[in-house]
Scaffold this motif. Structure first.
Motif, mmCIF file in Angstrom:
data_model
loop_
_atom_site.group_PDB
_atom_site.id
_atom_site.type_symbol
_atom_site.label_atom_id
_atom_site.label_comp_id
_atom_site.label_asym_id
_atom_site.label_seq_id
_atom_site.Cartn_x
_atom_site.Cartn_y
_atom_site.Cartn_z
ATOM 1 N N SER A 51 0.450 -1.173 -2.197
ATOM 2 C CA SER A 51 1.670 -2.107 -1.678
ATOM 3 C C SER A 51 1.374 -2.016 -0.003
ATOM 4 O O SER A 51 2.007 -2.936 0.594
ATOM 5 C CB SER A 51 3.004 -1.438 -2.306
ATOM 6 N N VAL A 99 -1.394 -1.864 1.898
ATOM 7 C CA VAL A 99 -2.771 -1.916 2.149
ATOM 8 C C VAL A 99 -2.988 -3.525 2.462
ATOM 9 O O VAL A 99 -2.612 -4.402 1.874
ATOM 10 C CB VAL A 99 -3.778 -1.326 1.131
ATOM 11 N N GLY A 100 -3.600 -3.592 3.382
ATOM 12 C CA GLY A 100 -4.241 -5.027 3.842
ATOM 13 C C GLY A 100 -5.453 -5.030 3.819
ATOM 14 O O GLY A 100 -6.289 -4.084 4.043
ATOM 15 N N ALA A 101 -6.375 -5.874 3.358
ATOM 16 C CA ALA A 101 -7.777 -5.814 3.271
ATOM 17 C C ALA A 101 -8.515 -7.311 3.407
ATOM 18 O O ALA A 101 -7.946 -8.473 2.925
ATOM 19 C CB ALA A 101 -8.022 -5.521 1.610
ATOM 20 N N LEU A 102 -9.750 -7.011 3.826
ATOM 21 C CA LEU A 102 -10.472 -8.136 3.979
ATOM 22 C C LEU A 102 -11.886 -7.747 3.165
ATOM 23 O O LEU A 102 -12.505 -6.750 3.709
ATOM 24 C CB LEU A 102 -10.790 -8.559 5.264
ATOM 25 N N TYR A 117 1.772 -18.067 0.176
ATOM 26 C CA TYR A 117 1.504 -17.895 -1.370
ATOM 27 C C TYR A 117 0.879 -16.430 -1.430
ATOM 28 O O TYR A 117 1.452 -15.600 -2.444
ATOM 29 C CB TYR A 117 0.772 -18.774 -2.129
ATOM 30 N N PHE A 118 -0.164 -15.751 -0.500
ATOM 31 C CA PHE A 118 -0.430 -14.583 -0.876
ATOM 32 C C PHE A 118 0.609 -13.450 -0.806
ATOM 33 O O PHE A 118 0.816 -12.621 -1.282
ATOM 34 C CB PHE A 118 -1.657 -14.081 0.079
ATOM 35 N N ARG A 131 3.830 -14.050 -1.165
ATOM 36 C CA ARG A 131 4.757 -14.132 -2.244
ATOM 37 C C ARG A 131 4.132 -13.310 -3.681
ATOM 38 O O ARG A 131 4.815 -13.334 -4.396
ATOM 39 C CB ARG A 131 4.852 -15.541 -2.459
ATOM 40 N N GLY A 153 3.674 -7.301 -5.068
ATOM 41 C CA GLY A 153 4.603 -6.361 -4.473
ATOM 42 C C GLY A 153 6.086 -6.382 -4.619
ATOM 43 O O GLY A 153 6.394 -7.602 -5.326
ATOM 44 N N ARG A 200 7.367 -8.247 0.120
ATOM 45 C CA ARG A 200 7.149 -9.568 0.208
ATOM 46 C C ARG A 200 8.147 -10.163 1.359
ATOM 47 O O ARG A 200 7.498 -11.030 2.161
ATOM 48 C CB ARG A 200 7.866 -10.250 -1.256
ATOM 49 N N ARG A 244 6.329 -9.425 4.431
ATOM 50 C CA ARG A 244 5.208 -10.138 4.838
ATOM 51 C C ARG A 244 5.322 -11.577 5.172
ATOM 52 O O ARG A 244 4.756 -12.285 6.236
ATOM 53 C CB ARG A 244 4.147 -10.216 3.415
ATOM 54 N N ARG A 272 -4.346 -12.332 6.896
ATOM 55 C CA ARG A 272 -3.784 -12.051 5.850
ATOM 56 C C ARG A 272 -3.532 -10.407 5.509
ATOM 57 O O ARG A 272 -2.592 -10.002 4.858
ATOM 58 C CB ARG A 272 -4.426 -12.778 4.645
ATOM 59 N N LEU A 278 -0.567 -8.917 7.434
ATOM 60 C CA LEU A 278 0.711 -9.332 6.880
ATOM 61 C C LEU A 278 1.424 -8.021 6.508
ATOM 62 O O LEU A 278 1.041 -7.312 5.619
ATOM 63 C CB LEU A 278 0.611 -10.501 5.772
ATOM 64 N N VAL A 282 4.430 -19.086 -7.582
ATOM 65 C CA VAL A 282 3.151 -19.526 -6.716
ATOM 66 C C VAL A 282 2.234 -20.131 -7.630
ATOM 67 O O VAL A 282 1.876 -21.184 -6.838
ATOM 68 C CB VAL A 282 2.589 -17.901 -6.225
ATOM 69 N N TYR A 342 -8.384 -10.882 -3.757
ATOM 70 C CA TYR A 342 -7.254 -10.767 -3.006
ATOM 71 C C TYR A 342 -5.739 -10.619 -3.497
ATOM 72 O O TYR A 342 -4.961 -10.245 -3.254
ATOM 73 C CB TYR A 342 -7.248 -11.877 -1.895
ATOM 74 N N LEU A 343 -5.697 -11.355 -4.621
ATOM 75 C CA LEU A 343 -4.452 -11.422 -5.541
ATOM 76 C C LEU A 343 -4.315 -9.978 -5.949
ATOM 77 O O LEU A 343 -3.408 -9.306 -6.017
ATOM 78 C CB LEU A 343 -4.492 -12.244 -6.553
ATOM 79 N N ALA A 385 -5.683 -7.017 -4.973
ATOM 80 C CA ALA A 385 -5.400 -6.194 -4.005
ATOM 81 C C ALA A 385 -4.202 -6.208 -3.301
ATOM 82 O O ALA A 385 -3.813 -5.347 -2.528
ATOM 83 C CB ALA A 385 -6.574 -6.470 -2.965
ATOM 84 N N ARG A 386 -3.377 -7.406 -3.606
ATOM 85 C CA ARG A 386 -2.147 -7.664 -3.031
ATOM 86 C C ARG A 386 -1.143 -6.422 -3.218
ATOM 87 O O ARG A 386 -0.491 -6.079 -1.986
ATOM 88 C CB ARG A 386 -1.690 -8.978 -3.400
ATOM 89 N N PRO A 387 -0.877 -5.798 -4.216
ATOM 90 C CA PRO A 387 -1.506 -5.982 -5.470
ATOM 91 C C PRO A 387 -0.431 -6.867 -6.542
ATOM 92 O O PRO A 387 0.566 -6.708 -6.348
ATOM 93 C CB PRO A 387 -1.406 -4.418 -5.921
ATOM 94 N N ARG A 397 0.363 -9.046 -15.421
ATOM 95 C CA ARG A 397 1.426 -9.824 -14.875
ATOM 96 C C ARG A 397 0.767 -10.962 -14.413
ATOM 97 O O ARG A 397 1.078 -12.305 -14.805
ATOM 98 C CB ARG A 397 2.238 -9.375 -13.603
#
Lengths: 314, 267
Positions: free
Chosen positions: A79, A81-84, A102-103, A105, A108, A113, A116, A152, A155, B4, B95-96, B98-100, B105
């Motif tokens: 929750s 962590v930000g990643a590329l 949208y990412f 939302r 988490g 949310r 972000r 992203r 965020l 979404v 990326y979805l 990892a969001r997580p 769900r």
């Protein structure tokens, strides 16, 4: 406490051992460079850290929560962590802003949310995309996508940033900006775990570096001290032949054999220091023998040289 | 996550192309009937076609029975097959997750969003049929297949039930599509496989020599809703159909969740 820790992390694809009992421990506020040749297992390690790929053995903890013990623990672990991960990917038919929205939302808890979503404008400004935010992503250049990917990841002010090749596709100015941004984030307490092929970039930016070869961590430490090699100094003298004769008898000093056989006159000499030998001792020996010393510069092996030595044969 | 998914669908151009295509179907049927000088013979065209000129309510039913064997499964297969494999192919899946976003769900949200879109297609066809059928031929009491007559209100309620049944009929196919979608990283591949499976079921269902397996085919119960337009209502086959659809959903949606929860996301 480690923000990211792996313990005996292992992954096989068929008979191939991709990650081999890997132990990493990344402390809060570290800017850690993760290096290795192609196929060394870097991306697989990153994917396991993010819960995308399941390990065959060992464990990963992020922020003290296990990534694989349960879906609740994974959710807690990731929750913040930000990643590329490798190249950035987006829904091309949506604008940059909508993609971030949208990412933000998508996952988490409510607080994360909200954080972000509230961050979108600031992040777009930070990565230089405020003016292009309304454009569809499919019209973005590779560099713009890369910037949006970094945006992203930023965020919600994550505690841990995991970035795979973050400067891919960026122009020199963009690379410089990203390096400065990551340094600033680390200085403010964000832990940054960055994988890159650009060794100069890693050397300039990272506090610590780990080198992965064939799934194993073969070296780890500050970029200038990755391997246990003697310190060296470069000494500029007015008479090389005389200086070499003097230095040969000083305890703890080693000279390059080829250099030792070369001619006299003014010029530099590279001197290896071990067993208590110091640059000051070298200077004193030369000066007391009447040799003029115009410069004495400590030298460390460049990260690129060390990397090539460590990964030789891979 | 469901919100979404729905918002994303609203921004995709092909969602609106599909919606326009579904709206066009009852419009075309009524226009063709208006332009035709001959009345269709009983058994010609989809069920209820001969009755449209008697009562506009039937335009809605004809629209639904027209999309039910091909257009609706095609749309359901396209949406379900692409749901996870498409995200995987585009690289957005990692990326979805990892969001997580929880894996279960994500599968459930994808399933729900596809079913909402499929239901939306049926609603569009039904409402458009009522509008154009009513405008062309008026809305009145509905003669049933058994000869009795239903008041307009009851008739419309039966049309709604028929639409719900046809939507439910896609639930099993969407579950199959989602299951396939978890097995591959190719959205088009998953779509073709899903639609292909439905077509194979229809072919098998047409072969009388394979009668023994017909009750296990999704397509076998697709026209059971016509029992809603008998007097008294013939619900047996509708209920059997719903049980069959629920069984498919349980097996394949459960399978999709089980596979996806343990899947290595390497795309």
């Amino acid at each position: 406490m480690s923000v990211l820790a792996t313990s005996d992390l292992t992954k096989r694809y068929g008979d191939e051992l991709v990650v081999d009992h890997l132990n990493l421990s990344i402390a809060a506020g570290d800017l850690y460079g993760f290096l290795g040749p192609n196929g060394a297992g870097k991306s697989t390690t990153i994917r396991m850290a993010l819960g995308l790929v399941f390990p065959d053995g060992g464990s990963v903890e992020v922020g003290g929560h296990s990534v694989f013990s349960s879906s609740e623990a994974r959710s807690r672990a990731l929750s913040r962590v930000g990643a590329l991960v490798e190249e950035p990917a987006f829904w091309g038919y949506l604008s940059g802003r909508r993609n971030l929205e949208y990412f933000a939302r998508a996952g988490g808890n409510k607080v994360d949310r909200r954080a972000r979503l509230d961050d979108i404008d600031e992040v777009l400004r930070q990565v230089g995309l405020a003016d292009a935010a309304a454009k569809r992503v499919k019209a973005y250049s590779q560099g713009m996508r890369q910037r949006l990917g970094i945006g992203r990841a930023l965020l919600g002010h994550p505690d841990l940033l995991v970035l795979d090749e973050p400067t891919n596709g960026l122009d020199p100015q963009g690379m410089k900006e990203v390096r400065a941004l990551l340094r600033r984030l680390a200085d403010n307490g964000t832990t940054v775990f960055v994988s890159s092929h650009l060794l100069g970039e890693v050397e300039a930016m990272c506090d610590r570096v780990g080198v992965l070869v064939a799934g194993k961590l073969v070296a780890e430490g500050p970029p200038g001290h990755l391997v246990d090699e003697p310190d060296r100094v470069r000494v500029d003298v007015d008479d090389r032949r005389h200086a070499l004769d003097v230095l040969r008898v000083v305890p703890g000093i080693s000279l390059d054999e080829l250099e030792a056989r070369s001619g006299g006159g003014p010029g530099p000499i590279k001197v290896g220091l071990a067993n208590g030998a110091t640059p000051a001792g070298v200077n004193a020996a030369l000066v007391s023998a009447g040799i003029g010393v115009s410069a004495l510069v400590p030298e460390h092996a460049r990260l690129e040289d060390v990397f090539l030595t460590l990964t030789e044969g891979e | 996550m469901l919100a979404v998914e729905m918002a994303k669908a609203a921004h995709r151009w092909w969602t609106w192309v599909m919606a326009a295509a579904f709206i066009a179907i009852p419009v075309l049927i009524v226009t063709a009937l208006l332009l035709s000088t001959d009345r269709p013979e009983p058994g010609e065209g989809p069920p209820f076609l001969t009755l449209v000129q008697v009562n506009g309510v039937f335009a809605s039913l004809v629209g639904i029975t027209t999309i039910q064997p091909f257009f609706l499964p095609l749309a359901a297969g396209l949406l379900a097959g692409d749901a996870i494999a498409g995200e995987s192919q585009a690289g957005t899946l990692r990326y979805l997750l990892a969001r997580p976003v929880g894996r279960t769900r994500l599968v459930v949200a994808k399933y729900a969003s596809v079913m909402i879109l499929v239901g939306g297609a049926v609603v569009l066809v039904g409402l458009t049929g009522l509008a154009v059928g009513g405008a062309a031929y008026g809305l009145g009491p509905l003669p049933t297949l058994s000869g009795a007559t239903l008041p307009v209100g009851v008739a419309l309620a039966r049309v709604v039930l028929a639409g719900m049944y046809v939507t439910a009929g896609m639930a099993g196919l969407v579950a199959i599509g989602l299951f396939i979608s978890t097995l591959t990283d190719s959205g088009p591949g998953a779509t073709v496989a899903t639609v292909g499976i439905y077509i194979v079921m229809q072919i098998l269902g047409a072969l009388s020599a394979l009668r023994i397996i017909h009750p296990y085919l999704l397509s076998h119960y697709s026209l059971a809703f016509t029992g809603l337009f008998r007097s008294p209502v013939a619900l047996d086959e509708v209920m059997t159909g719903l049980v069959a659809y629920a069984s498919y959903v349980a097996v394949f949606l459960g399978g999709a969740v089980a596979v996806f929860r343990r899947k290595d996301v390497t795309s």
